[in-house]
Motif scaffolding. Structure first.
Motif, PDB file in Angstrom:
ATOM      1  N   ASP A  62       0.872  -1.168   0.000  1.00 47.94           N
ATOM      2  CA  ASP A  62       0.000   0.000   0.000  1.00 47.94           C
ATOM      3  C   ASP A  62       0.908   1.217   0.000  1.00 47.94           C
ATOM      4  O   ASP A  62       1.892   1.252   0.758  1.00 47.94           O
ATOM      5  N   PRO A  63       0.610   2.220  -0.820  1.00 41.38           N
ATOM      6  CA  PRO A  63       1.448   3.422  -0.799  1.00 41.38           C
ATOM      7  C   PRO A  63       1.239   4.185   0.504  1.00 41.38           C
ATOM      8  O   PRO A  63       0.125   4.244   1.022  1.00 41.38           O
ATOM      9  N   VAL A  64       2.313   4.721   1.044  1.00 40.90           N
ATOM     10  CA  VAL A  64       2.239   5.558   2.237  1.00 40.90           C
ATOM     11  C   VAL A  64       3.050   6.819   1.988  1.00 40.90           C
ATOM     12  O   VAL A  64       4.000   6.815   1.218  1.00 40.90           O
ATOM     13  N   MET A  65       2.660   7.885   2.646  1.00 46.36           N
ATOM     14  CA  MET A  65       3.395   9.134   2.545  1.00 46.36           C
ATOM     15  C   MET A  65       4.219   9.292   3.809  1.00 46.36           C
ATOM     16  O   MET A  65       3.692   9.137   4.915  1.00 46.36           O
ATOM     17  N   VAL A  66       5.503   9.574   3.619  1.00 45.15           N
ATOM     18  CA  VAL A  66       6.390   9.731   4.764  1.00 45.15           C
ATOM     19  C   VAL A  66       7.075  11.087   4.719  1.00 45.15           C
ATOM     20  O   VAL A  66       7.231  11.686   3.649  1.00 45.15           O
ATOM     21  N   CYS A  67       7.506  11.549   5.868  1.00 38.86           N
ATOM     22  CA  CYS A  67       8.261  12.794   5.976  1.00 38.86           C
ATOM     23  C   CYS A  67       9.619  12.610   5.298  1.00 38.86           C
ATOM     24  O   CYS A  67      10.333  11.638   5.576  1.00 38.86           O
ATOM     25  N   SER A  68       9.980  13.532   4.442  1.00 38.74           N
ATOM     26  CA  SER A  68      11.264  13.444   3.742  1.00 38.74           C
ATOM     27  C   SER A  68      12.442  13.649   4.681  1.00 38.74           C
ATOM     28  O   SER A  68      13.575  13.298   4.344  1.00 38.74           O
ATOM     29  N   GLU A  69      12.214  14.183   5.856  1.00 37.06           N
ATOM     30  CA  GLU A  69      13.291  14.449   6.809  1.00 37.06           C
ATOM     31  C   GLU A  69      13.514  13.314   7.802  1.00 37.06           C
ATOM     32  O   GLU A  69      14.634  12.915   8.060  1.00 37.06           O
ATOM     33  N   CYS A  70      12.430  12.790   8.395  1.00 37.53           N
ATOM     34  CA  CYS A  70      12.605  11.786   9.451  1.00 37.53           C
ATOM     35  C   CYS A  70      12.117  10.391   9.056  1.00 37.53           C
ATOM     36  O   CYS A  70      12.394   9.420   9.752  1.00 37.53           O
ATOM     37  N   GLY A  71      11.355  10.295   7.956  1.00 36.16           N
ATOM     38  CA  GLY A  71      10.887   8.994   7.497  1.00 36.16           C
ATOM     39  C   GLY A  71       9.610   8.501   8.148  1.00 36.16           C
ATOM     40  O   GLY A  71       9.115   7.438   7.797  1.00 36.16           O
ATOM     41  N   GLU A  72       9.053   9.246   9.098  1.00 35.74           N
ATOM     42  CA  GLU A  72       7.807   8.816   9.747  1.00 35.74           C
ATOM     43  C   GLU A  72       6.629   8.967   8.791  1.00 35.74           C
ATOM     44  O   GLU A  72       6.600   9.865   7.953  1.00 35.74           O
ATOM     45  N   THR A  73       5.630   8.089   8.959  1.00 36.59           N
ATOM     46  CA  THR A  73       4.409   8.187   8.176  1.00 36.59           C
ATOM     47  C   THR A  73       3.704   9.498   8.512  1.00 36.59           C
ATOM     48  O   THR A  73       3.618   9.884   9.680  1.00 36.59           O
ATOM     49  N   LEU A  74       3.198  10.178   7.480  1.00 33.79           N
ATOM     50  CA  LEU A  74       2.509  11.455   7.680  1.00 33.79           C
ATOM     51  C   LEU A  74       1.002  11.256   7.746  1.00 33.79           C
ATOM     52  O   LEU A  74       0.439  10.466   6.986  1.00 33.79           O
ATOM     53  N   HIS A  75       0.362  11.975   8.642  1.00 28.40           N
ATOM     54  CA  HIS A  75      -1.085  12.010   8.775  1.00 28.40           C
ATOM     55  C   HIS A  75      -1.506  13.474   8.808  1.00 28.40           C
ATOM     56  O   HIS A  75      -0.783  14.319   9.342  1.00 28.40           O
ATOM     57  N   ALA A  76      -2.670  13.791   8.266  1.00 25.28           N
ATOM     58  CA  ALA A  76      -3.125  15.176   8.120  1.00 25.28           C
ATOM     59  C   ALA A  76      -3.074  15.966   9.425  1.00 25.28           C
ATOM     60  O   ALA A  76      -2.688  17.138   9.436  1.00 25.28           O
ATOM     61  N   LYS A  77      -3.435  15.337  10.511  1.00 30.57           N
ATOM     62  CA  LYS A  77      -3.490  16.060  11.786  1.00 30.57           C
ATOM     63  C   LYS A  77      -2.106  16.316  12.384  1.00 30.57           C
ATOM     64  O   LYS A  77      -1.992  16.998  13.392  1.00 30.57           O
ATOM     65  N   GLN A  78      -1.069  15.776  11.767  1.00 24.60           N
ATOM     66  CA  GLN A  78       0.287  15.955  12.273  1.00 24.60           C
ATOM     67  C   GLN A  78       1.098  16.964  11.459  1.00 24.60           C
ATOM     68  O   GLN A  78       2.311  17.039  11.604  1.00 24.60           O
ATOM     69  N   VAL A  79       0.435  17.723  10.587  1.00 22.62           N
ATOM     70  CA  VAL A  79       1.143  18.649   9.704  1.00 22.62           C
ATOM     71  C   VAL A  79       0.683  20.074   9.966  1.00 22.62           C
ATOM     72  O   VAL A  79      -0.520  20.341  10.046  1.00 22.62           O
ATOM     73  N   HIS A  80       1.633  20.980  10.108  1.00 20.94           N
ATOM     74  CA  HIS A  80       1.360  22.416  10.205  1.00 20.94           C
ATOM     75  C   HIS A  80       1.778  23.049   8.884  1.00 20.94           C
ATOM     76  O   HIS A  80       2.796  22.692   8.310  1.00 20.94           O
ATOM     77  N   VAL A  81       0.988  24.005   8.418  1.00 20.55           N
ATOM     78  CA  VAL A  81       1.264  24.684   7.154  1.00 20.55           C
ATOM     79  C   VAL A  81       1.624  26.133   7.448  1.00 20.55           C
ATOM     80  O   VAL A  81       0.980  26.792   8.265  1.00 20.55           O
ATOM     81  N   HIS A  82       2.672  26.627   6.780  1.00 22.08           N
ATOM     82  CA  HIS A  82       3.134  28.008   6.936  1.00 22.08           C
ATOM     83  C   HIS A  82       3.267  28.633   5.556  1.00 22.08           C
ATOM     84  O   HIS A  82       3.533  27.930   4.580  1.00 22.08           O
ATOM     85  N   ALA A  83       3.104  29.936   5.477  1.00 22.17           N
ATOM     86  CA  ALA A  83       3.270  30.640   4.199  1.00 22.17           C
ATOM     87  C   ALA A  83       4.684  30.448   3.692  1.00 22.17           C
ATOM     88  O   ALA A  83       5.659  30.497   4.456  1.00 22.17           O
ATOM     89  N   GLY A  84       4.809  30.227   2.382  1.00 26.58           N
ATOM     90  CA  GLY A  84       6.104  30.085   1.744  1.00 26.58           C
ATOM     91  C   GLY A  84       6.434  31.315   0.906  1.00 26.58           C
ATOM     92  O   GLY A  84       5.607  32.215   0.783  1.00 26.58           O
ATOM     93  N   PRO A  85       7.603  31.341   0.313  1.00 17.48           N
ATOM     94  CA  PRO A  85       8.023  32.528  -0.431  1.00 17.48           C
ATOM     95  C   PRO A  85       7.190  32.791  -1.685  1.00 17.48           C
ATOM     96  O   PRO A  85       7.132  33.942  -2.139  1.00 17.48           O
ATOM     97  N   GLY A  86       6.490  31.805  -2.205  1.00 11.80           N
ATOM     98  CA  GLY A  86       5.670  31.999  -3.396  1.00 11.80           C
ATOM     99  C   GLY A  86       4.251  32.388  -3.100  1.00 11.80           C
ATOM    100  O   GLY A  86       3.439  32.572  -4.013  1.00 11.80           O
TER     101      GLY A  86
END
Length: 155
Positions: free
Chosen positions: A124-148
């Motif tokens: 099954d495909p899973v999405m993981v953090c590119s930095e630590c390798g942990e599985t990502l879940h929507a409630k574990q992500v914070h979004v911040h404004a980027g330069p674009g």
């Protein structure tokens, strides 16, 4: 927000939806990942009108997702091959397939099974953090404004 100007929005999802956000384009991409390459094969698989298929293929070529490669000179005919930009859509397509398997399936089970060639296991495909390798879940992500981003607030 207007459909015709989505590709100009300061939002990566809007820009992506402008290119691949209709059902026929997504199904064409599915077929591309299933090794369909020729116009007639797409048409047979999808039962789509020639005009609509032609328009979607032209758009995918224009955006650099597919490239046209001639396979016949008389008459001139082309295959449609995924570019690296197109291949980079694989996780998106697989995430949608997995969602469909999980939430839209029936008692017959999954229509297709995916096997990892390296280990030989179905996955099954899973999405993981590119930095630590942990599985990502929507409630574990914070979004911040980027330069674009226009303005200071993140969506």
């Amino acid at each position: 927000m207007k459909w015709e100007t989505l590709e100009e929005e300061p939002c990566s999802l809007s820009r992506t939806v402008a290119v691949v956000g209709d059902r026929w384009t997504l199904l064409i991409l599915r077929d591309c990942f299933l090794r369909v390459r020729r116009f007639e094969a797409f048409q047979s698989s999808l039962q789509i009108t020639r005009h609509l298929l032609s328009e979607r293929l032209k758009k995918l070529v224009r955006f650099g997702i597919l490239r046209r490669v001639p396979y016949s000179e008389a008459p001139k005919r082309y295959e449609y091959i995924l570019t690296q930009k197109g291949l980079d859509l694989y996780p998106v397509i697989m995430a949608m397939v997995h969602w469909g398997d999980t939430h839209m399936g029936d008692e017959r089970g999954r229509p297709l099974l995916h096997e990892h060639k390296s280990c030989g296991k179905q996955f099954d495909p899973v999405m993981v953090c590119s930095e630590c390798g942990e599985t990502l879940h929507a409630k574990q992500v914070h979004v911040h404004a980027g330069p674009g981003r226009r303005g200071a607030d993140a969506a």
